[in-house]
Write an enzyme that holds these catalytic residues in place. Structure first.
Site, short mmCIF file in Angstrom:
data_model
loop_
_atom_site.label_atom_id
_atom_site.label_comp_id
_atom_site.label_asym_id
_atom_site.label_seq_id
_atom_site.Cartn_x
_atom_site.Cartn_y
_atom_site.Cartn_z
N HIS A 307 0.94 -1.30 -0.01
CA HIS A 307 -0.01 0.04 -0.12
C HIS A 307 0.86 1.26 0.02
O HIS A 307 1.87 1.47 0.64
CB HIS A 307 -0.84 -0.01 1.29
CG HIS A 307 -2.20 1.00 1.05
ND1 HIS A 307 -2.01 2.17 1.53
CD2 HIS A 307 -3.47 0.82 0.71
CE1 HIS A 307 -3.12 2.94 1.17
NE2 HIS A 307 -4.13 1.94 0.71
N ASP A 364 -8.13 -5.00 -0.21
CA ASP A 364 -8.57 -6.01 -1.48
C ASP A 364 -8.23 -7.56 -1.05
O ASP A 364 -8.81 -8.28 -2.01
CB ASP A 364 -7.82 -5.56 -2.68
CG ASP A 364 -8.51 -3.99 -3.10
OD1 ASP A 364 -7.61 -3.20 -3.16
OD2 ASP A 364 -9.71 -3.98 -3.20
C1 SDX Z 1 -6.15 0.03 -3.02
O1 SDX Z 1 -4.18 4.68 -2.08
C2 SDX Z 1 -5.21 3.83 -1.43
O2 SDX Z 1 -5.67 4.39 -0.30
C3 SDX Z 1 -5.86 2.94 -2.31
C4 SDX Z 1 -6.78 2.21 -1.40
C5 SDX Z 1 -8.13 2.87 -1.32
O3 SDX Z 1 -8.82 2.49 -0.39
O4 SDX Z 1 -8.62 3.75 -2.23
O5 SDX Z 1 -6.49 1.69 -0.41
C6 SDX Z 1 -7.11 0.72 -2.28
O6 SDX Z 1 -5.94 0.37 -4.33
C7 SDX Z 1 -5.27 -0.91 -2.34
C8 SDX Z 1 -3.96 -1.30 -3.36
C9 SDX Z 1 -4.69 -2.66 -4.10
N1 SDX Z 1 -3.57 -2.79 -5.04
C10 SDX Z 1 -2.79 -3.92 -5.03
O7 SDX Z 1 -3.09 -4.90 -4.20
C11 SDX Z 1 -2.00 -4.30 -6.27
C12 SDX Z 1 -0.61 -4.95 -5.58
N2 SDX Z 1 -0.08 -3.82 -4.81
C13 SDX Z 1 1.12 -3.06 -5.46
O8 SDX Z 1 0.90 -2.68 -6.80
C14 SDX Z 1 1.46 -1.85 -4.73
O9 SDX Z 1 1.97 -2.05 -3.40
C15 SDX Z 1 0.72 -0.51 -4.71
C16 SDX Z 1 0.45 -0.15 -5.98
C17 SDX Z 1 -0.56 -0.85 -3.79
C18 SDX Z 1 1.41 0.57 -3.75
O10 SDX Z 1 2.79 0.92 -4.56
P1 SDX Z 1 3.54 1.97 -4.41
O11 SDX Z 1 3.25 2.77 -3.26
O12 SDX Z 1 3.79 2.71 -5.62
O13 SDX Z 1 4.94 1.08 -3.96
P2 SDX Z 1 6.16 0.71 -5.14
O14 SDX Z 1 5.28 0.20 -6.11
O15 SDX Z 1 6.99 1.61 -5.11
O16 SDX Z 1 6.78 -0.51 -4.27
C19 SDX Z 1 7.71 -0.61 -3.51
C20 SDX Z 1 8.54 -1.82 -3.31
C21 SDX Z 1 8.92 -2.13 -4.92
O17 SDX Z 1 10.32 -3.10 -4.83
P3 SDX Z 1 11.65 -2.24 -4.82
O18 SDX Z 1 11.57 -1.33 -6.21
O19 SDX Z 1 11.68 -1.29 -3.72
O20 SDX Z 1 12.47 -3.50 -4.89
O21 SDX Z 1 7.94 -2.91 -3.01
C22 SDX Z 1 7.35 -3.78 -4.11
C23 SDX Z 1 7.68 -2.90 -5.20
O22 SDX Z 1 8.17 -3.98 -6.28
N3 SDX Z 1 6.20 -4.26 -4.06
C24 SDX Z 1 5.51 -5.52 -4.29
C25 SDX Z 1 4.36 -5.21 -4.13
N4 SDX Z 1 4.07 -4.02 -3.90
C26 SDX Z 1 5.04 -3.46 -3.71
N5 SDX Z 1 6.11 -6.57 -4.69
C27 SDX Z 1 5.43 -7.63 -4.79
N6 SDX Z 1 3.79 -7.74 -4.64
C28 SDX Z 1 3.47 -6.54 -4.40
N7 SDX Z 1 2.00 -6.49 -4.07
#
Ligand code: SDX
Length: 428
Positions: A307, A364
């Site tokens: 998140h 989710d």
């Molecule tokens: C919602 O914003 C809100 O409030 C949203 C929400 C709401 O109520 O409106 O809460 C609802 O959208 C919840 C999120 C649902 N999405 C998912 O579950 C999809 C999977 N999650 C990711 O795509 C990710 O965690 C996000 C999009 C939710 C957040 O992404 P960020 O904040 O941009 O973080 P990032 O992509 O920069 O990740 C940081 C690190 C990265 O690795 P490094 O580059 O540091 O090596 O964490 C890794 C990412 O690759 N990472 C994951 C991951 N989420 C982040 N690796 C594997 N699986 C994951 N799910």
């Protein structure tokens, strides 16, 4: 603590006021930045460090896993309130008295008929259309049937457009699902509660009396509360920026639905179920999917994990996980997917990659398991998220308009070609 931030650029010092919120968050007010520095701006991909507005609606503390609507904790609201009370609270700022609640519901019911020509629009969609695309189109189309919902400078006009969309949106949700199922597009009944009516419109079979199931009514009411608002997330920011051009409420909401559709945002609840199904088909091999999630060369992410704000457990995920156990037990549903989800969660919570990045289950991760137990099709999960988020979008849009926020128009840093002379075709 100082009340100013100092920025030094090329030997020149510039001071900017620090603003402190009611929860002691601190923001640097940079509205004079370009002017005092001769055009210097900031860059912040994904706005990870940038606030777009001051808001009184929802407070999150990502480190502590806190979520409050207008100062009330999500835990208490999920336990004690109903969805319509929470909608009123988010939109108008206070929990309603009984009279206010009853009038609000009566006004919503009085505006819950959708122009019958909307059926022609639904009929034009192929059954293969994703419900989020249909819902976004229908929500925007509502403007055509309710032109007075666009220019809502007066509180009364704004109130009328609010109760109209709260009344009509559940009809669009139900009709979107039933169209795909080849079922008649009917109404529920104004004698029912808001959530009961949603369920009846979605699930009533044409040749059977619809019998409410209190377990499902209560579970859906709680899920909608948990999804109702979440400060400046992707879809809410979309609703605000579209509304900042003074586009109508319904058009702004339509844009928000499109933003929510994405699998990184609200679309994740559908993606979680598809992921869990794939793991089940794969013989429950969670380790393979954990490895894929950690592999930088693999675009696969562990859906439902991570998140932007929560670097602790999403408080909503805790509540939904508990509800999933209760609802499935109450309904007598055995779902192996739930056990796979719990196994995956345990693995991730003990895996260095996830622990180091503070990746926890989000809202989710478990919600789809309950929707599935209710008989909601997987491709409708994000539509249910939109139904829950509707009052939050409305509340944020209304706050933006009442506070007379300027049109949203970010700057950029240009990194393209500098000036070059045109070359005639024959010379290229
Ligand atoms: C919602 O914003 C809100 O409030 C949203 C929400 C709401 O109520 O409106 O809460 C609802 O959208 C919840 C999120 C649902 N999405 C998912 O579950 C999809 C999977 N999650 C990711 O795509 C990710 O965690 C996000 C999009 C939710 C957040 O992404 P960020 O904040 O941009 O973080 P990032 O992509 O920069 O990740 C940081 C690190 C990265 O690795 P490094 O580059 O540091 O090596 O964490 C890794 C990412 O690759 N990472 C994951 C991951 N989420 C982040 N690796 C594997 N699986 C994951 N799910």
């Amino acid at each position: 603590m100082s009340d100013k931030a100092t920025l030094e650029i090329n030997g020149n010092k510039h001071e900017f006021p620090l603003i402190v919120g009611t929860e002691n968050e601190v923001a640097i007010d940079i509205k004079t930045l370009r002017g005092v520095t001769g055009g210097v701006t900031t860059i912040d991909a994904g706005y990870k460090n940038t606030g777009s507005c001051e808001s009184e609606i929802t407070f999150l503390d990502g480190e502590k896993g806190i979520l409050r609507y207008r100062g009330y904790s999500i835990e208490e609201l999920a336990e004690e309130a109903d969805f319509l009370e929470v909608a009123y609270l988010l939109i108008f700022g206070e929990l309603p008295t009984k009279e206010q609640h009853d009038k609000f519901h009566a006004d919503i019911k009085s505006k819950s008929i959708v122009d019958d020509d909307v059926r022609k629009i639904i009929d034009a969609f192929p059954k293969s259309a994703h419900p989020m695309g249909v819902l976004s189109s229908l929500t925007s189309a509502l403007t055509a049937f309710n032109p007075s919902s666009v220019n809502v400078d007066s509180e009364e006009d704004m109130y009328n457009s609010v109760v109209k969309i709260l009344g009509k949106f559940p009809v669009l949700v139900a009709w979107t699902m039933r169209k795909k199922q080849g079922l008649p597009l009917d109404y529920g009944s104004n004698t029912l509660g808001y959530v009961e009516n949603v369920l009846k419109m979605m699930f009533k079979q044409p040749n059977e009396k619809y019998v409410q199931n209190k377990i499902i009514v209560d579970a859906l009411d709680k899920l909608l509360i948990l999804h109702a608002d979440h400060e400046q997330n992707c879809s809410t920011s979309t609703v605000r920026i579209v509304g900042s051009s003074h586009a109508g409420l319904f058009a702004s909401l339509s844009a928000g639905i499109s933003a929510l559709w994405g699998p990184l945002h609200g679309g994740a609840n559908q993606a979680v179920l598809e992921m869990l199904e794939a793991i089940k088909e794969d013989g429950g091999d969670t380790k393979k999917y954990m490895a894929k999630a950690k592999d930088k060369n693999d675009p696969f992410r562990l859906m439902g994990f991570g998140h932007r704000v929560y670097k602790n457990f999403d408080p909503r995920a805790r509540i939904i996980k508990k509800a999933a156990d209760e609802v499935l037990a109450d309904l007598g549903v055995e779902d192996p997917i739930l056990e796979i989800a719990k196994g995956l969660e345990q693995e991730a919570l003990n895996d260095d990659y996830f622990v180091k990045r503070k990746l926890y289950p989000n809202v989710d991760f478990y919600s789809g398991i309950i929707y599935r137990a209710m008989g909601i099709p997987t491709d409708m999960f994000t539509v249910m998220f939109a139904l829950g988020r509707l009052p939050g979008w409305i509340a944020q849009w209304r706050e933006m308009r009442l506070r007379k926020e300027p049109i949203g128009r970010p700057r950029q840093l240009y990194v393209g070609e500098t000036l070059r002379p045109f070359k005639k075709l024959e010379k290229r």
